[in-house]
Motif scaffolding. Structure first.
Motif, PDB file in Angstrom:
ATOM      1  N   LYS A   1       0.822  -1.204   0.000  1.00 37.30           N
ATOM      2  CA  LYS A   1       0.000   0.000   0.000  1.00 37.30           C
ATOM      3  C   LYS A   1       0.857   1.255   0.000  1.00 37.30           C
ATOM      4  O   LYS A   1       0.520   2.252  -0.653  1.00 37.30           O
ATOM      5  N   ARG A   2       1.969   1.221   0.719  1.00 29.29           N
ATOM      6  CA  ARG A   2       2.849   2.408   0.756  1.00 29.29           C
ATOM      7  C   ARG A   2       3.565   2.614  -0.570  1.00 29.29           C
ATOM      8  O   ARG A   2       3.889   3.745  -0.938  1.00 29.29           O
ATOM      9  N   ALA A   3       3.827   1.519  -1.293  1.00 26.91           N
ATOM     10  CA  ALA A   3       4.577   1.632  -2.544  1.00 26.91           C
ATOM     11  C   ALA A   3       3.689   1.845  -3.765  1.00 26.91           C
ATOM     12  O   ALA A   3       4.184   2.169  -4.843  1.00 26.91           O
ATOM     13  N   LEU A   4       2.363   1.643  -3.631  1.00 25.19           N
ATOM     14  CA  LEU A   4       1.468   1.802  -4.775  1.00 25.19           C
ATOM     15  C   LEU A   4       1.455   3.239  -5.272  1.00 25.19           C
ATOM     16  O   LEU A   4       1.515   4.182  -4.492  1.00 25.19           O
ATOM     17  N   ASN A   5       1.325   3.373  -6.597  1.00 26.78           N
ATOM     18  CA  ASN A   5       1.332   4.705  -7.210  1.00 26.78           C
ATOM     19  C   ASN A   5       0.143   4.839  -8.156  1.00 26.78           C
ATOM     20  O   ASN A   5       0.301   5.021  -9.357  1.00 26.78           O
ATOM     21  N   SER A   6      -1.065   4.695  -7.615  1.00 30.16           N
ATOM     22  CA  SER A   6      -2.307   4.870  -8.388  1.00 30.16           C
ATOM     23  C   SER A   6      -2.364   3.967  -9.612  1.00 30.16           C
ATOM     24  O   SER A   6      -2.708   4.401 -10.717  1.00 30.16           O
ATOM     25  N   VAL A   7      -1.993   2.709  -9.445  1.00 26.26           N
ATOM     26  CA  VAL A   7      -2.088   1.747 -10.539  1.00 26.26           C
ATOM     27  C   VAL A   7      -3.189   0.746 -10.206  1.00 26.26           C
ATOM     28  O   VAL A   7      -3.466   0.489  -9.033  1.00 26.26           O
ATOM     29  N   PRO A   8      -3.862   0.183 -11.215  1.00 30.21           N
ATOM     30  CA  PRO A   8      -4.925  -0.792 -10.945  1.00 30.21           C
ATOM     31  C   PRO A   8      -4.370  -2.079 -10.341  1.00 30.21           C
ATOM     32  O   PRO A   8      -3.287  -2.545 -10.703  1.00 30.21           O
ATOM     33  N   VAL A   9      -5.125  -2.659  -9.408  1.00 33.96           N
ATOM     34  CA  VAL A   9      -4.731  -3.890  -8.726  1.00 33.96           C
ATOM     35  C   VAL A   9      -5.842  -4.915  -8.897  1.00 33.96           C
ATOM     36  O   VAL A   9      -7.028  -4.591  -8.771  1.00 33.96           O
ATOM     37  N   ILE A  10      -5.459  -6.140  -9.207  1.00 32.52           N
ATOM     38  CA  ILE A  10      -6.402  -7.249  -9.348  1.00 32.52           C
ATOM     39  C   ILE A  10      -6.097  -8.273  -8.254  1.00 32.52           C
ATOM     40  O   ILE A  10      -4.951  -8.724  -8.125  1.00 32.52           O
ATOM     41  N   ILE A  11      -7.096  -8.630  -7.452  1.00 32.39           N
ATOM     42  CA  ILE A  11      -6.971  -9.696  -6.456  1.00 32.39           C
ATOM     43  C   ILE A  11      -7.582 -10.961  -7.052  1.00 32.39           C
ATOM     44  O   ILE A  11      -8.780 -10.988  -7.356  1.00 32.39           O
ATOM     45  N   ALA A  12      -6.782 -12.000  -7.248  1.00 36.76           N
ATOM     46  CA  ALA A  12      -7.241 -13.239  -7.865  1.00 36.76           C
ATOM     47  C   ALA A  12      -7.231 -14.358  -6.830  1.00 36.76           C
ATOM     48  O   ALA A  12      -6.169 -14.787  -6.379  1.00 36.76           O
ATOM     49  N   ALA A  13      -8.426 -14.800  -6.443  1.00 34.46           N
ATOM     50  CA  ALA A  13      -8.573 -15.939  -5.533  1.00 34.46           C
ATOM     51  C   ALA A  13      -8.730 -17.200  -6.378  1.00 34.46           C
ATOM     52  O   ALA A  13      -9.748 -17.385  -7.044  1.00 34.46           O
ATOM     53  N   VAL A  14      -7.728 -18.070  -6.359  1.00 34.32           N
ATOM     54  CA  VAL A  14      -7.661 -19.209  -7.273  1.00 34.32           C
ATOM     55  C   VAL A  14      -8.013 -20.495  -6.527  1.00 34.32           C
ATOM     56  O   VAL A  14      -7.573 -20.708  -5.386  1.00 34.32           O
ATOM     57  N   GLY A  15      -8.800 -21.347  -7.181  1.00 33.31           N
ATOM     58  CA  GLY A  15      -9.075 -22.676  -6.650  1.00 33.31           C
ATOM     59  C   GLY A  15     -10.493 -22.838  -6.141  1.00 33.31           C
ATOM     60  O   GLY A  15     -11.232 -21.880  -5.940  1.00 33.31           O
ATOM     61  N   THR A  16     -10.862 -24.104  -5.918  1.00 33.71           N
ATOM     62  CA  THR A  16     -12.158 -24.459  -5.356  1.00 33.71           C
ATOM     63  C   THR A  16     -11.965 -24.897  -3.915  1.00 33.71           C
ATOM     64  O   THR A  16     -11.075 -25.704  -3.621  1.00 33.71           O
ATOM     65  N   ARG A  17     -12.770 -24.370  -3.045  1.00 36.95           N
ATOM     66  CA  ARG A  17     -12.628 -24.710  -1.632  1.00 36.95           C
ATOM     67  C   ARG A  17     -12.848 -26.203  -1.422  1.00 36.95           C
ATOM     68  O   ARG A  17     -13.785 -26.797  -1.948  1.00 36.95           O
ATOM     69  N   GLN A  18     -11.987 -26.819  -0.600  1.00 35.64           N
ATOM     70  CA  GLN A  18     -11.909 -28.271  -0.515  1.00 35.64           C
ATOM     71  C   GLN A  18     -13.109 -28.897   0.188  1.00 35.64           C
ATOM     72  O   GLN A  18     -13.441 -30.054  -0.035  1.00 35.64           O
TER      73      GLN A  18
END
Length: 578
Positions: free
Chosen positions: A120-137
């Protein structure tokens, strides 16, 4: 121009170095149709970075000529061991992807507590994608309910992922598997959207720098700057009412003449217009039979008010043209006949201005009973078969329709031989039409049918350079004041036909349709479609559609990266530079 993507995190259950080529980033690069570069080249670029095993670097081309550099960092230890490198990676990134496996809750909380604050401190107004991968077991189908707590013990819940995305201002995606849908359409669609946004921003910044640098080199030549927004096309107001109203006074293509009981001519009119509003006139002119109408009041009104005279000894019959003389109609009711010019003007104006009609009749008939009697007969003429007429309801209904209420009724005669007095021959097929409507709605056809031309004396008229479907759409507009092209190609064909016959409002309607269709297309569809935008631009210029050609130029410039790789765009560029 290049795009730099930094991918952080491990989407596998456990991390193995030799399993990386099958990960999220590697799978997307290998399957995306907008990313060029075969597997061997991608693997070669990845293998060239063995000296820096903390991350893998992929290089490819996106959108044809844009360099795509991806740094895939599966190990978060880079922020502990090499802070300088990790800071430079994040600081130089155009897009950041943070990925994790939904079944590795321990790693997720470790990243969230220790490394997300650093990012968060290093971000410079760039888009971020959070990818949650997989099927819960613990379940076959993943539960996305924010209130569900069945999988919070061992899995990362959807709520936790969304909360992380909110902290970073990111876009949250759940990828249940690495198949074509989740990788190509879901993850790929979001990633490519941010890639296009990054390219547009870089292009804008580059143009600003170029303008600043040019301002220090003396006097600049005049330049045409692109507007901030695409030009807006305003639809031309409809003149359908005035066109048909003027037809009554121009006395062109007259095919019926009304006479008073003393056999003196009263007014000329047109069968097609009268039949479009009244079943009485349909019955009178044999468009429909009494069996078709099945309404005794309409049949009685027709018999009481009108009579057709075909007597060759009729006064003035010898002066009539021998070709196709107008039909002579005797108006039996003297009071009704004295107001016939006002009644026909009321009908040709749209048959809704009842107050004006009553006022005009009162000026001629002083007796209120006579006025009511004439109004009642007008109401009977406009009666719909099988319905009870009520003057009050009739007035209320018409008052709600300030346009011609019979424009859809005219469609009943479109491409029908009933009352037709001209036939167009197109591509070996014939299309019947009515001169009165064509003359009222199209100035070119008005000159063609009333001037010293072959078409003015011919019933069969050939039409060249237009398909039958396009010409039928053109006639539909003339008859109903509306059109609905099936697509962009048909709209352009209809625009060309409208330009040929100088119907400017139809041209504007086609222009608006084309612009609306192009604006609603997503970037991925524009890149893959077979529509030739440059050909549309050339046709728009050739057929004097200045508004559309200007808009298409701006549209091509705005979507330069999408169209620049198409062959027709290369030809246009060569023409511009030569």
């Amino acid at each position: 121009m290049s795009i730099h993507i930094v991918a952080l995190g491990n989407e596998g259950d456990t991390f193995h170095q030799d399993s990386r080529p099958s990960g999220l980033i590697r799978t997307y690069l290998g399957r995306s149709p907008l990313v060029s570069g075969d597997e061997s080249s991608l693997l070669l670029n990845a293998a060239s970075t063995v000296a820096r095993p903390v991350f893998t670097e992929y290089q490819a081309s996106a959108f044809g000529n844009v360099k795509l550099v991806v740094h895939d960092c599966p190990v978060w230890d880079i922020f502990d061991s090499d802070w300088y490198t990790s800071r430079n990676l994040i600081g130089g990134a155009d897009i950041i992807v943070i990925k994790y496996n939904v079944n590795d809750k321990f790693s997720f909380h470790e990243v969230k507590d220790n490394y997300i604050p650093v990012i968060k401190r290093a971000l410079n107004s760039v888009p971020v994608i959070i990818a949650a991968v997989g099927t819960r077991q613990n379940e076959e189908l993943p539960c996305t309910c924010p209130l569900c707590t069945s999988d919070r013990g061992s899995c990362v819940s959807t709520t936790e992922g969304i909360q992380l995305a909110k902290e970073l201002g990111a876009t949250y995606l759940e990828l249940h598997s690495l198949d074509d849908f989740y990788i190509g359409k879901y993850f790929g669609g979001v990633l490519e959207y941010f890639m296009i946004q990054a390219l547009n921003q870089k292009t804008s910044e580059k143009m600003k720098k170029r303008k600043i640098s040019n301002s220090f080199h003396g006097i600049r030549p005049p330049q045409l700057e692109q507007p901030e927004k695409m030009p807006v096309l305003k639809a031309e107001a409809s003149h359908y009412n005035s066109d048909l109203n003027n037809l009554l006074f121009c006395c062109q293509c007259v095919d019926v003449v009304f006479y008073n009981p003393d056999l003196k001519e009263v007014i000329e009119a047109h069968k097609i217009v009268l039949c479009a509003v009244s079943h009485v006139f349909m019955l009178l002119f044999n468009v429909k039979s009494p069996t078709d109408i099945q309404d005794s009041s309409i049949i009685r009104t027709t018999q009481d008010l009108f009579a057709i005279n075909r007597d060759t000894a009729f006064p003035g019959a010898s002066q009539e043209s021998s070709g196709n003389p107008p039909l002579r109609v005797i108006v039996k009711d003297a009071l009704f006949c004295s107001c016939l010019s006002d009644i026909l003007r009321f009908i040709y104006s749209g048959a809704f201005q009842w107050e004006e009609l009553e006022e005009d009749i009162r000026k001629k008939l002083k007796d209120s009973g006579d006025v009511s009697n004439v109004i009642e007969k007008v109401k009977c003429i406009l009666k719909t078969p099988g319905k009870i007429n009520c003057l009050r309801n009739c007035k209320t209904y018409q008052a709600r329709k300030p346009l011609w209420f019979y424009n859809t009724s005219l469609k009943f005669f479109l491409n029908k031989p009933m009352l037709a007095d001209v036939v167009f021959e197109i591509q070996g097929a014939t299309v019947p039409a009515h001169r009165a409507i064509l003359v009222a709605r199209c100035e070119v056809m008005a000159a063609m049918f009333n001037g010293n031309y072959m078409e003015s004396k011919s019933v069969l008229i050939p039409v060249y350079g237009v398909s039958k479907e396009t010409f039928l759409s053109f006639l539909e507009y003339l008859y109903t004041d509306s059109c609905c092209p099936a697509g962009i190609f048909q709209a352009m064909c209809l625009l060309i036909c409208a330009e040929m016959y100088q119907v400017s409002r139809l041209q504007h309607i086609c222009e608006l349709f084309i612009i609306t269709q192009l604006q609603s297309m997503p970037s991925r569809e524009l890149a893959s479609m077979n529509l030739d935008i440059v050909d549309l631009l050339k046709k728009a210029k050739f057929h004097h559609s200045d508004c559309l050609s200007t808009w298409l130029l701006h549209f091509i410039a705005t979507n330069y990266l999408i169209f620049s790789q198409k062959p027709e765009f290369q030809d246009l560029s060569e023409e511009a530079t030569s």
